[in-house]
Design a protein around this motif. Structure first.
Motif, PDB file in Angstrom:
ATOM      1  N   LEU A  80       0.843  -1.185   0.000  1.00  0.00           N
ATOM      2  CA  LEU A  80       0.000   0.000   0.000  1.00  0.00           C
ATOM      3  C   LEU A  80       0.882   1.239   0.000  1.00  0.00           C
ATOM      4  CD1 LEU A  80      -2.884   1.090   0.310  1.00  0.00           C
ATOM      5  CD2 LEU A  80      -2.555   0.946   2.770  1.00  0.00           C
ATOM      6  N   GLN A  81       0.658   2.119  -0.974  1.00  0.00           N
ATOM      7  CA  GLN A  81       1.372   3.392  -1.023  1.00  0.00           C
ATOM      8  C   GLN A  81       0.358   4.475  -1.332  1.00  0.00           C
ATOM      9  OE1 GLN A  81       4.540   3.060  -3.876  1.00  0.00           O
ATOM     10  NE2 GLN A  81       5.858   1.999  -2.435  1.00  0.00           N
ATOM     11  N   GLU A  82       0.066   5.299  -0.319  1.00  0.00           N
ATOM     12  CA  GLU A  82      -0.875   6.406  -0.474  1.00  0.00           C
ATOM     13  C   GLU A  82      -2.201   5.937  -1.062  1.00  0.00           C
ATOM     14  OE1 GLU A  82       0.984   9.545  -2.633  1.00  0.00           O
ATOM     15  OE2 GLU A  82       2.724   9.574  -1.319  1.00  0.00           O
ATOM     16  N   SER A  83      -2.791   4.910  -0.489  1.00  0.00           N
ATOM     17  CA  SER A  83      -4.066   4.301  -0.866  1.00  0.00           C
ATOM     18  C   SER A  83      -4.073   3.706  -2.278  1.00  0.00           C
ATOM     19  CB  SER A  83      -5.232   5.278  -0.682  1.00  0.00           C
ATOM     20  OG  SER A  83      -5.267   6.260  -1.685  1.00  0.00           O
ATOM     21  N   ARG A  84      -2.886   3.401  -2.811  1.00  0.00           N
ATOM     22  CA  ARG A  84      -2.762   2.713  -4.095  1.00  0.00           C
ATOM     23  C   ARG A  84      -2.177   1.337  -3.848  1.00  0.00           C
ATOM     24  NH1 ARG A  84       1.082   4.365  -7.796  1.00  0.00           N
ATOM     25  NH2 ARG A  84       2.210   5.190  -6.035  1.00  0.00           N
ATOM     26  N   LEU A  85      -2.720   0.343  -4.508  1.00  0.00           N
ATOM     27  CA  LEU A  85      -2.128  -0.986  -4.475  1.00  0.00           C
ATOM     28  C   LEU A  85      -0.947  -0.996  -5.432  1.00  0.00           C
ATOM     29  CD1 LEU A  85      -5.279  -3.244  -4.572  1.00  0.00           C
ATOM     30  CD2 LEU A  85      -3.685  -2.987  -2.682  1.00  0.00           C
ATOM     31  N   VAL A  86       0.196  -1.453  -4.967  1.00  0.00           N
ATOM     32  CA  VAL A  86       1.410  -1.487  -5.774  1.00  0.00           C
ATOM     33  C   VAL A  86       1.931  -2.914  -5.791  1.00  0.00           C
ATOM     34  CG1 VAL A  86       3.769  -0.634  -5.985  1.00  0.00           C
ATOM     35  CG2 VAL A  86       1.977   0.886  -5.163  1.00  0.00           C
ATOM     36  N   VAL A  87       2.260  -3.409  -6.964  1.00  0.00           N
ATOM     37  CA  VAL A  87       2.805  -4.756  -7.096  1.00  0.00           C
ATOM     38  C   VAL A  87       4.274  -4.734  -6.688  1.00  0.00           C
ATOM     39  CG1 VAL A  87       3.273  -6.635  -8.697  1.00  0.00           C
ATOM     40  CG2 VAL A  87       1.184  -5.288  -8.938  1.00  0.00           C
ATOM     41  N   ASP A  88       4.627  -5.623  -5.778  1.00  0.00           N
ATOM     42  CA  ASP A  88       5.996  -5.738  -5.285  1.00  0.00           C
ATOM     43  C   ASP A  88       6.460  -7.167  -5.568  1.00  0.00           C
ATOM     44  OD1 ASP A  88       8.404  -5.544  -3.997  1.00  0.00           O
ATOM     45  OD2 ASP A  88       7.558  -5.462  -1.977  1.00  0.00           O
ATOM     46  N   GLU A  89       6.915  -7.404  -6.786  1.00  0.00           N
ATOM     47  CA  GLU A  89       7.238  -8.760  -7.226  1.00  0.00           C
ATOM     48  C   GLU A  89       8.393  -9.390  -6.463  1.00  0.00           C
ATOM     49  OE1 GLU A  89       6.818  -9.796 -11.445  1.00  0.00           O
ATOM     50  OE2 GLU A  89       6.491  -7.651 -11.747  1.00  0.00           O
ATOM     51  N   ILE A  90       9.333  -8.583  -5.970  1.00  0.00           N
ATOM     52  CA  ILE A  90      10.479  -9.170  -5.263  1.00  0.00           C
ATOM     53  C   ILE A  90      10.351  -9.065  -3.747  1.00  0.00           C
ATOM     54  CG2 ILE A  90      12.068  -8.835  -7.193  1.00  0.00           C
ATOM     55  CD1 ILE A  90      13.167  -6.397  -5.676  1.00  0.00           C
ATOM     56  N   GLY A  91       9.292  -8.426  -3.279  1.00  0.00           N
ATOM     57  CA  GLY A  91       9.071  -8.321  -1.842  1.00  0.00           C
ATOM     58  C   GLY A  91      10.040  -7.397  -1.128  1.00  0.00           C
ATOM     59  N   GLY A  92      10.497  -6.364  -1.795  1.00  0.00           N
ATOM     60  CA  GLY A  92      11.479  -5.461  -1.214  1.00  0.00           C
ATOM     61  C   GLY A  92      10.946  -4.139  -0.703  1.00  0.00           C
ATOM     62  N   LEU A  93       9.690  -3.821  -0.985  1.00  0.00           N
ATOM     63  CA  LEU A  93       9.143  -2.542  -0.532  1.00  0.00           C
ATOM     64  C   LEU A  93       8.812  -2.599   0.953  1.00  0.00           C
ATOM     65  CD1 LEU A  93       6.735  -1.693  -3.496  1.00  0.00           C
ATOM     66  CD2 LEU A  93       8.939  -0.670  -2.992  1.00  0.00           C
ATOM     67  N   PRO A  94       8.934  -1.480   1.657  1.00  0.00           N
ATOM     68  CA  PRO A  94       8.623  -1.470   3.084  1.00  0.00           C
ATOM     69  C   PRO A  94       7.112  -1.525   3.324  1.00  0.00           C
ATOM     70  CG  PRO A  94       9.156   0.732   2.339  1.00  0.00           C
ATOM     71  CD  PRO A  94       9.400  -0.195   1.169  1.00  0.00           C
ATOM     72  N   GLY A  95       6.734  -1.926   4.514  1.00  0.00           N
ATOM     73  CA  GLY A  95       5.330  -1.926   4.903  1.00  0.00           C
ATOM     74  C   GLY A  95       4.685  -3.294   4.778  1.00  0.00           C
ATOM     75  N   ARG A  96       3.411  -3.324   5.100  1.00  0.00           N
ATOM     76  CA  ARG A  96       2.638  -4.564   5.025  1.00  0.00           C
ATOM     77  C   ARG A  96       2.453  -4.984   3.581  1.00  0.00           C
ATOM     78  NH1 ARG A  96       0.216  -6.486   9.332  1.00  0.00           N
ATOM     79  NH2 ARG A  96      -1.263  -7.699   8.130  1.00  0.00           N
ATOM     80  N   GLY A  97       2.265  -6.257   3.390  1.00  0.00           N
ATOM     81  CA  GLY A  97       2.040  -6.774   2.052  1.00  0.00           C
ATOM     82  C   GLY A  97       0.892  -7.767   2.056  1.00  0.00           C
ATOM     83  N   ALA A  98       0.381  -8.068   0.897  1.00  0.00           N
ATOM     84  CA  ALA A  98      -0.671  -9.058   0.721  1.00  0.00           C
ATOM     85  C   ALA A  98      -0.314  -9.870  -0.512  1.00  0.00           C
ATOM     86  CB  ALA A  98      -2.023  -8.379   0.536  1.00  0.00           C
ATOM     87  N   TRP A  99      -0.605 -11.149  -0.486  1.00  0.00           N
ATOM     88  CA  TRP A  99      -0.261 -12.034  -1.591  1.00  0.00           C
ATOM     89  C   TRP A  99      -1.532 -12.450  -2.314  1.00  0.00           C
ATOM     90  CZ3 TRP A  99      -0.909 -16.755  -3.782  1.00  0.00           C
ATOM     91  CH2 TRP A  99       0.088 -17.187  -4.650  1.00  0.00           C
ATOM     92  N   VAL A 100      -1.447 -12.534  -3.639  1.00  0.00           N
ATOM     93  CA  VAL A 100      -2.588 -12.984  -4.441  1.00  0.00           C
ATOM     94  C   VAL A 100      -2.043 -13.684  -5.681  1.00  0.00           C
ATOM     95  CG1 VAL A 100      -2.808 -10.834  -5.755  1.00  0.00           C
ATOM     96  CG2 VAL A 100      -4.806 -12.279  -5.440  1.00  0.00           C
ATOM     97  N   HIS A 101      -2.768 -14.712  -6.159  1.00  0.00           N
ATOM     98  CA  HIS A 101      -2.380 -15.365  -7.407  1.00  0.00           C
ATOM     99  C   HIS A 101      -2.443 -14.345  -8.535  1.00  0.00           C
ATOM    100  CE1 HIS A 101      -3.819 -19.009  -5.217  1.00  0.00           C
ATOM    101  NE2 HIS A 101      -2.694 -19.478  -5.738  1.00  0.00           N
ATOM    102  N   PRO A 102      -1.529 -14.401  -9.480  1.00  0.00           N
ATOM    103  CA  PRO A 102      -1.545 -13.424 -10.582  1.00  0.00           C
ATOM    104  C   PRO A 102      -2.543 -13.800 -11.670  1.00  0.00           C
ATOM    105  CG  PRO A 102       0.338 -14.865 -10.806  1.00  0.00           C
ATOM    106  CD  PRO A 102      -0.337 -15.239  -9.509  1.00  0.00           C
ATOM    107  N   THR A 103      -3.792 -14.009 -11.268  1.00  0.00           N
ATOM    108  CA  THR A 103      -4.854 -14.305 -12.234  1.00  0.00           C
ATOM    109  C   THR A 103      -5.976 -13.298 -12.056  1.00  0.00           C
ATOM    110  OG1 THR A 103      -6.061 -15.816 -10.768  1.00  0.00           O
ATOM    111  CG2 THR A 103      -4.340 -16.781 -12.179  1.00  0.00           C
ATOM    112  N   ARG A 104      -6.642 -13.003 -13.135  1.00  0.00           N
ATOM    113  CA  ARG A 104      -7.737 -12.034 -13.096  1.00  0.00           C
ATOM    114  C   ARG A 104      -8.823 -12.469 -12.112  1.00  0.00           C
ATOM    115  NH1 ARG A 104      -8.212  -7.880 -15.458  1.00  0.00           N
ATOM    116  NH2 ARG A 104      -6.792  -8.343 -17.138  1.00  0.00           N
ATOM    117  N   ASP A 105      -9.155 -13.771 -12.103  1.00  0.00           N
ATOM    118  CA  ASP A 105     -10.209 -14.268 -11.208  1.00  0.00           C
ATOM    119  C   ASP A 105      -9.862 -14.029  -9.737  1.00  0.00           C
ATOM    120  OD1 ASP A 105     -11.705 -15.094 -13.377  1.00  0.00           O
ATOM    121  OD2 ASP A 105     -11.054 -17.187 -13.230  1.00  0.00           O
ATOM    122  N   CYS A 106      -8.638 -14.354  -9.349  1.00  0.00           N
ATOM    123  CA  CYS A 106      -8.226 -14.180  -7.953  1.00  0.00           C
ATOM    124  C   CYS A 106      -8.209 -12.711  -7.556  1.00  0.00           C
ATOM    125  CB  CYS A 106      -6.859 -14.806  -7.714  1.00  0.00           C
ATOM    126  SG  CYS A 106      -6.891 -16.597  -7.667  1.00  0.00           S
TER     127      CYS A 106
END
Length: 69
Positions: A3-29
């Motif tokens: 989360l960055q300023e109420s925007r969802l940001v993709v962090d593919e390598i897991g290096g950004l600070p803060g909380r994260g959430a994981w989701v399958h990279p599919t449109r349905d998920c």
């Protein structure tokens, strides 16, 4: 996702600070997670989140998987 300023940001390598959430990279998920407000809960956000960056990444990810450019 992070989360960055109420925007969802993709962090593919897991290096950004803060909380994260994981989701399958599919449109349905992703659509189901947005519908169920899973990102808001996982990231402990107090307001709705802008998912435009996530949608753009998902579109480009699908093209890379399918071999398109």
């Amino acid at each position: 996702m992070t989360l960055q300023e109420s925007r969802l940001v993709v962090d593919e390598i897991g290096g950004l600070p803060g909380r994260g959430a994981w989701v399958h990279p599919t449109r349905d998920c992703v659509q189901l997670a947005l519908k169920r407000r899973a990102f808001v809960r996982a990231l402990r956000a107090s307001s709705p989140l802008d998912a435009q960056t996530l949608e753009e990444w998902l579109n480009s990810y699908g093209n890379q998987v399918n071999g398109s450019k």
